[in-house]
Design a protein around this motif. Structure first.
Motif, PDB file in Angstrom:
ATOM      1  N   GLN A 185       0.815  -1.204   0.000  1.00  0.00           N
ATOM      2  CA  GLN A 185       0.000   0.000   0.000  1.00  0.00           C
ATOM      3  C   GLN A 185       0.853   1.260   0.000  1.00  0.00           C
ATOM      4  OE1 GLN A 185      -3.157  -0.358   3.044  1.00  0.00           O
ATOM      5  NE2 GLN A 185      -2.401  -2.416   3.351  1.00  0.00           N
ATOM      6  N   VAL A 186       2.164   1.101   0.011  1.00  0.00           N
ATOM      7  CA  VAL A 186       3.070   2.242   0.035  1.00  0.00           C
ATOM      8  C   VAL A 186       3.584   2.500  -1.374  1.00  0.00           C
ATOM      9  CG1 VAL A 186       5.272   3.108   0.904  1.00  0.00           C
ATOM     10  CG2 VAL A 186       3.757   1.811   2.406  1.00  0.00           C
ATOM     11  N   PRO A 187       3.468   3.714  -1.849  1.00  0.00           N
ATOM     12  CA  PRO A 187       3.968   4.002  -3.205  1.00  0.00           C
ATOM     13  C   PRO A 187       5.477   3.798  -3.279  1.00  0.00           C
ATOM     14  CG  PRO A 187       2.596   5.795  -2.360  1.00  0.00           C
ATOM     15  CD  PRO A 187       2.878   4.887  -1.213  1.00  0.00           C
ATOM     16  N   PRO A 188       5.988   3.400  -4.432  1.00  0.00           N
ATOM     17  CA  PRO A 188       7.442   3.308  -4.602  1.00  0.00           C
ATOM     18  C   PRO A 188       8.033   4.711  -4.761  1.00  0.00           C
ATOM     19  CG  PRO A 188       6.353   2.834  -6.663  1.00  0.00           C
ATOM     20  CD  PRO A 188       5.253   3.005  -5.652  1.00  0.00           C
ATOM     21  N   LEU A 189       9.328   4.790  -4.623  1.00  0.00           N
ATOM     22  CA  LEU A 189      10.000   6.073  -4.826  1.00  0.00           C
ATOM     23  C   LEU A 189       9.829   6.528  -6.276  1.00  0.00           C
ATOM     24  CD1 LEU A 189      13.314   5.536  -2.824  1.00  0.00           C
ATOM     25  CD2 LEU A 189      11.307   6.847  -2.132  1.00  0.00           C
ATOM     26  N   LEU A 190       9.741   7.809  -6.446  1.00  0.00           N
ATOM     27  CA  LEU A 190       9.559   8.360  -7.786  1.00  0.00           C
ATOM     28  C   LEU A 190      10.737   7.993  -8.686  1.00  0.00           C
ATOM     29  CD1 LEU A 190       8.048  10.327  -9.745  1.00  0.00           C
ATOM     30  CD2 LEU A 190       9.567  12.113  -8.856  1.00  0.00           C
ATOM     31  N   PRO A 191      10.476   7.399  -9.851  1.00  0.00           N
ATOM     32  CA  PRO A 191      11.559   7.147 -10.811  1.00  0.00           C
ATOM     33  C   PRO A 191      11.963   8.468 -11.473  1.00  0.00           C
ATOM     34  CG  PRO A 191       9.477   6.437 -11.737  1.00  0.00           C
ATOM     35  CD  PRO A 191       9.179   6.872 -10.341  1.00  0.00           C
ATOM     36  N   THR A 192      12.892   9.161 -10.843  1.00  0.00           N
ATOM     37  CA  THR A 192      13.218  10.533 -11.235  1.00  0.00           C
ATOM     38  C   THR A 192      13.645  10.628 -12.694  1.00  0.00           C
ATOM     39  OG1 THR A 192      13.911  10.942  -8.965  1.00  0.00           O
ATOM     40  CG2 THR A 192      14.606  12.533 -10.614  1.00  0.00           C
ATOM     41  N   GLU A 193      14.466   9.677 -13.139  1.00  0.00           N
ATOM     42  CA  GLU A 193      14.960   9.752 -14.514  1.00  0.00           C
ATOM     43  C   GLU A 193      13.817   9.690 -15.523  1.00  0.00           C
ATOM     44  OE1 GLU A 193      17.891   6.792 -15.140  1.00  0.00           O
ATOM     45  OE2 GLU A 193      19.292   7.571 -13.642  1.00  0.00           O
ATOM     46  N   ILE A 194      12.847   8.818 -15.253  1.00  0.00           N
ATOM     47  CA  ILE A 194      11.714   8.692 -16.173  1.00  0.00           C
ATOM     48  C   ILE A 194      10.853   9.945 -16.127  1.00  0.00           C
ATOM     49  CG2 ILE A 194       9.604   7.382 -16.634  1.00  0.00           C
ATOM     50  CD1 ILE A 194      10.994   4.902 -15.637  1.00  0.00           C
ATOM     51  N   ALA A 195      10.621  10.464 -14.901  1.00  0.00           N
ATOM     52  CA  ALA A 195       9.803  11.675 -14.779  1.00  0.00           C
ATOM     53  C   ALA A 195      10.452  12.851 -15.514  1.00  0.00           C
ATOM     54  CB  ALA A 195       9.599  12.013 -13.304  1.00  0.00           C
ATOM     55  N   VAL A 196      11.762  12.981 -15.396  1.00  0.00           N
ATOM     56  CA  VAL A 196      12.462  14.073 -16.067  1.00  0.00           C
ATOM     57  C   VAL A 196      12.460  13.859 -17.579  1.00  0.00           C
ATOM     58  CG1 VAL A 196      14.701  15.217 -16.337  1.00  0.00           C
ATOM     59  CG2 VAL A 196      13.893  14.581 -14.052  1.00  0.00           C
ATOM     60  N   SER A 252      -0.554   6.501   1.073  1.00  0.00           N
ATOM     61  CA  SER A 252      -1.087   7.559   0.220  1.00  0.00           C
ATOM     62  C   SER A 252      -1.726   6.969  -1.025  1.00  0.00           C
ATOM     63  CB  SER A 252       0.049   8.508  -0.177  1.00  0.00           C
ATOM     64  OG  SER A 252      -0.354   9.414  -1.163  1.00  0.00           O
ATOM     65  N   ASN A 253      -2.604   7.765  -1.648  1.00  0.00           N
ATOM     66  CA  ASN A 253      -3.196   7.413  -2.937  1.00  0.00           C
ATOM     67  C   ASN A 253      -2.339   7.851  -4.106  1.00  0.00           C
ATOM     68  OD1 ASN A 253      -5.541   6.148  -1.971  1.00  0.00           O
ATOM     69  ND2 ASN A 253      -6.558   8.121  -1.672  1.00  0.00           N
ATOM     70  N   ALA A 254      -1.247   8.522  -3.814  1.00  0.00           N
ATOM     71  CA  ALA A 254      -0.358   8.953  -4.888  1.00  0.00           C
ATOM     72  C   ALA A 254       0.341   7.750  -5.505  1.00  0.00           C
ATOM     73  CB  ALA A 254       0.674   9.939  -4.353  1.00  0.00           C
ATOM     74  N   ARG A 255       0.790   7.941  -6.756  1.00  0.00           N
ATOM     75  CA  ARG A 255       1.499   6.851  -7.429  1.00  0.00           C
ATOM     76  C   ARG A 255       2.891   6.628  -6.866  1.00  0.00           C
ATOM     77  NH1 ARG A 255       0.682   7.114 -13.924  1.00  0.00           N
ATOM     78  NH2 ARG A 255      -1.557   6.763 -14.008  1.00  0.00           N
ATOM     79  N   TYR A 256       3.529   7.733  -6.469  1.00  0.00           N
ATOM     80  CA  TYR A 256       4.935   7.650  -6.088  1.00  0.00           C
ATOM     81  C   TYR A 256       5.176   8.386  -4.779  1.00  0.00           C
ATOM     82  CZ  TYR A 256       5.401   6.283 -10.977  1.00  0.00           C
ATOM     83  OH  TYR A 256       5.272   5.647 -12.172  1.00  0.00           O
TER      84      TYR A 256
END
Length: 932
Positions: free
Chosen positions: A572-583, A906-910
């Motif tokens: 139920q815990v979002p993973p860390l944001l994949p920063t490289e993909i987001a950028v 959280s309901n957030a993806r990341y």
């Protein structure tokens, strides 16, 4: 949300209690495989060597056989093993690494490469006797300095046969780590004794040097554990000597199963906060998956210390830190009672009992068995016995007190002084009440062998355990186990951990109250037989049920289940944001929307405990490192920045007035571009008649709760008690809510939103998710957007009620796209969403578009608020056609990134860990904007 659910097999227990009950039944069934071996052990009791120099917190003063330990010490199988058996039909055993300061054996050097091993006494060793269903190794210090490599290799080989792994500490390390920080600082503090004043003239004994040695020693233990650890092992750390070990092990392997158990009391937070290194020690212990104590009081004190000193959230299950839960529970330790009951049937014990009965014929026998230590209350016990003799002359020739006082730390001046004090009191009482043929007190400065101790327990009429502060004290358990025929009475200190377990059958006393203890002795000696029987049966049932085997098995079973529970929580815990993909997606998009929260997202960090931080949080300021990257993003014509906050308009103006961006205050109810005027997005029928009455309630509770404060906004009121006393603040919040629901807001159209340490009352419909569609429509209309928004980044530390802003954009994804990513984006959606959503995206997306278009056309046109310092303009009536509204968003499955800051559930993806992570991300995006 999609991708945030998990399915359980019908045969898998669904709740924690079901899993633990199932594990308990499996343990019981497995023990039947070991019955034959246990029966053979029952008939092979051997004489036990005496080692007077070794004792620990819960010493039973009788020394176990090496064979019993080697077959016994271990821990429960894992839950996932599910009762599987080996090929020979025997149940499988889970590997366990027991890590303690001292090994269960002491080494004596007989030559350059020759060692003699003798078993040590101690409560931990005693508690782990008789366990045969597990596979364990013990890691610890051998109690001897071995500087040469030849001796170290020889000792290691000798101990390997005993399933023991040594740690080699030099004399300076032992002096600073063990004698210094452990016994000179931690041990006194944990037993409510004063910390010694730091001697600044002796730099080798300074707190800092001892603390550094303590951490270094814990690191040495961690290195040895790493060498012998195998995947799936349980690492069980013991006692205050190794409080840094869980942290070092988790840093090495975060998936390692780590438990930590304290065998001493844990002091209240007011005592623990005196430690200079208080925070580091607590955070290091919290790295463990499960933290265990003997009693609920100690567990409660630990949770309270983490809450009050670290500012973390204490729950009934343990301590939660940004979604990571460390389970905290009480596990009362026990003994192997069968070992004592079997010993009473041995001929040598029976003979010894006859001798003792003849020796003390006609006299009642009282017994005290303790280490000669300040916390054991031996002087208080003897003084109480003296008062009893003074007040009851008829008992002077009919009672005798046998006090076994095992010497410990004989080289420490304080212990030498205690020894002299006890001898002086005993001599005075014997001289006062003794005769030529008998004395009232028999005092022994040594330990007894196991058989002699069992015989003494069996013939005792009253046992006196008067500890001033004790983690558990197993002497009381051993006495009860040997009293099947005599039904003796136990007088027990209320400050011993055993009082929580045996309190109903024992006579509880305050050892400092000499008069009370003397009266209890008189009551115990005159107690009727039927009452003695009832008290004994109650205690005997507890001792035989809560055994050492059950204690260890329960702890490891709980540890295994804690891992299972953590895995379920992790889903139920979002993973860390994949920063490289987001950028990368940001760089490839042409019309970007970036939605940012403010508090705890873009603000400068503040002290969670309010030391110099409360005023900073009340006057929110932008993080200094975020100003320049934020400016670059705002100047990018392809990027639209929206700050969406619960703060009022003045706060946002002060912090963002110089940027080219959109400001949405009070959860989006007020909106403006920084180059324009404020306008309202509130619905027409918004009723605010409840504000004054709620404000009066908030004022009252603010006056009653020191360091709390409240804010009055246009659409809500917020009462914050983050910096108030935690327990008192929670009580006040509960009282406030009861008063609000039964009074001012009983019939009002409001929502009550509870934060971590805040209460907010706001009008119904005031949420960030409800406002974002109206905000989006105004932005599109203001900028005259012709191309759809093809990239959305939403970042914030929002309350649960406001997380609907995360899911607002989820229906815009194509129906055939994979669930929103909870791991690294793997299957990218290759086709973008067409503008004609009604044809391509199914009825769900089409209905969503129509709903949003309708909300855009019914925005309120309120007049200027006369009570506001800033004039409000009504939001312009939306003029977009249905086709234009449908083309506002054109998101691919991998072009939407919602990120929760620090809030793991959280309901957030990341997830982004903190505001510093937000700074790093915006810096990378700003570089992309500059380069493009």
């Amino acid at each position: 949300m999609p991708g945030n659910k998990y399915n359980c097999s019908p045969v898998t227990p669904r709740t924690r209690l079901e899993r633990l009950l199932r594990e308990r039944e499996i343990r019981k069934s497995n023990r039947c495989f070991l019955s034959s071996e246990e029966a053979r052990d029952c008939n092979s009791e051997a004489e036990i060597p005496v080692n007077d120099s070794c004792s620990t917190e819960n010493n039973n003063l009788g020394l176990p056989r090496v064979e019993e330990f080697l077959n016994g010490v271990a821990a429960a199988r894992t839950f996932l093993a599910d009762g599987c058996k080996r090929q020979d039909g025997r149940p499988s055993k889970q590997r366990l690494l027991v890590v303690a300061n001292r090994l269960p054996v002491s080494a004596i050097r007989r030559g350059e490469d020759s060692w003699q091993l003798e078993f040590s006494a101690g409560g931990l060793v005693t508690a782990l006797l008789g366990l045969k269903e597990f596979d364990a190794k013990w890691i610890g210090w051998a109690g001897v300095n071995v500087p040469d490599e030849v001796g170290q290799r020889a000792l290691t080989n000798s101990l390997a046969e005993k399933r023991c792994i040594p740690i080699f500490l030099d004399e300076e390390m032992v002096h600073q780590y063990y004698n210094g920080y452990c016994n000179n600082i931690l041990w006194p503090l944990f037993h409510y004794l004063a910390i010694p004043q730091e001697d600044r003239l002796a730099t080798t004994r300074s707190f800092q040097s001892q603390f550094d040695a303590y951490k270094k020693a814990n690191q040495m233990f961690a290195e040895v554990v790493k060498e012998h650890y195998k995947e799936g092992d349980v690492v069980w750390c013991h006692d205050y000597h190794l409080m840094f070990l869980p942290k070092y092990l988790k840093e090495y392997n975060n998936k390692m199963k780590v438990g930590w158990f304290l065998h001493t009391p844990f002091p209240s937070s007011e005592i623990h906060r005196m430690l200079p290194s208080r925070s580091e020690l607590l955070r290091s212990v919290l790295a463990a998956d499960l933290v265990g104590f003997h009693t609920y009081d100690y567990a409660r004190h630990f949770v309270s210390a983490c809450t009050r000193i670290l500012g973390l959230e204490g729950t009934p299950e343990g301590v939660e830190d940004q979604g990571k839960l460390t389970r905290v529970a009480a596990f009362p330790i026990g003994i192997d009672y069968e070992r004592f009951t079997r010993a009473l049937e041995l001929p040598q014990v029976q003979n010894h009992m006859k001798e003792l009965k003849q020796r003390f014929a006609g006299r009642k026998v009282m017994l005290g068995v303790d280490r000669l230590d300040m916390i054991k209350g031996i002087p208080q016990k003897i003084l109480a016995f003296e008062k009893f003799l003074e007040e009851n002359p008829h008992w002077r020739d009919r009672v005798v007190l046998l006090q076994i006082a095992v010497p410990t730390r004989t080289d420490v001046p304080e212990y030498q002084k205690l020894t002299s004090q006890v001898h002086e009191i005993v001599g005075r009482i014997n001289g006062k009440f003794g005769t030529l043929t008998a004395v009232p007190i028999h005092h022994l400065d040594r330990s007894l062998d196991f058989h002699a101790l069992c015989a003494l327990y069996a013939i005792t009429d009253v046992a006196l355990v008067t500890s001033l502060r004790d983690g558990m004290n197993l002497v009381s358990y051993e006495f009860v186990a040997c009293q099947a025929s005599n039904k003796g009475v136990l007088i027990l200190s209320e400050f011993a951990g055993a009082a929580q377990s045996l309190g109903a059958g024992a006579i509880l006393v305050n050892p400092w109250n000499v008069t009370e203890v003397a009266a209890s002795i008189s009551y115990a000696l005159d107690m009727p037989a039927d009452e003695r029987e009832k008290r004994h049966q109650h205690n005997f049932k507890h001792v035989t049920t809560h055994t050492s085997q059950e204690w260890a098995a329960t702890f490891v079973s709980e540890l295994n289940d804690t891992i299972v529970e953590a895995q379920l929580r992790t889903r139920q815990v979002p993973p860390l944001l994949p920063t490289e993909i987001a950028v990368d997606r940001y760089l490839k998009s042409s019309n970007r929307l970036v939605i940012l929260g403010f508090n705890s997202t873009l603000t400068e960090p503040v002290d969670a405990l309010g030391r110099n931080g409360q005023l900073k949080e009340m006057e929110l300021k932008l993080h200094p490192d975020i100003k320049e990257p934020l400016r670059k993003l705002c100047d990018d014509p392809k990027t639209t920045i929206v700050v969406l906050s619960g703060s009022d308009r003045a706060v946002l103006d002060d912090n963002f007035g110089e940027y080219n961006m959109w400001l949405a205050a009070e959860h989006g109810m007020f909106l403006r571009h920084t180059k324009g005027e404020w306008m309202t997005t509130m619905p027409e029928n918004l009723c605010m008649d409840w504000v004054d009455s709620v404000k009066h309630v908030f004022e009252y509770f603010t006056e009653r709760t020191p360091r709390s404060h409240f804010e009055v906004r246009e659409t809500s009121l917020v009462w914050n008690y983050k910096y108030a006393d935690v327990e008192f603040g929670r009580i006040q919040a509960r009282d406030m809510l009861q008063h609000l629901w039964t009074g001012p807001i009983s019939n009002a159209s409001v929502d009550v939103v509870r934060g971590g340490r805040s209460v907010e009352v706001r009008a119904v419909g005031v949420t960030k998710g409800a406002a974002i569609d109206r905000i989006l429509g105004e932005i599109v209309h203001h900028k005259g957007m012709k191309s759809p928004i093809d990239y959305v980044l939403c970042i914030g530390h929002f309350l649960a009620k406001d997380e609907d802003v995360y899911t607002f954009f989820e229906p815009e994804l194509p129906c055939d796209s994979p669930p929103p990513a909870r791991a690294m984006v793997a299957n990218h959606v290759k086709t973008s969403m067409p503008n004609n959503l009604a044809c391509q995206s199914g009825p769900r997306a089409s209905a969503s578009r129509l709903k949003k278009q309708h909300s855009l056309s019914t925005l309120e046109k309120k007049e200027t608020n006369p009570g506001s310092a800033i004039a409000l303009q009504p939001m312009l009536q939306d003029k977009m056609s249905l086709h234009e509204g449908a083309s506002v968003l054109d998101l691919k499955g991998d072009n939407y990134f919602s990120c929760s800051v620090g809030r793991k559930r959280s309901n957030a993806r990341y997830l982004l860990g903190s505001a510093d992570s937000v700074v790093s991300l915006l810096e990378e995006l700003a570089q992309c904007s500059s380069s493009s």
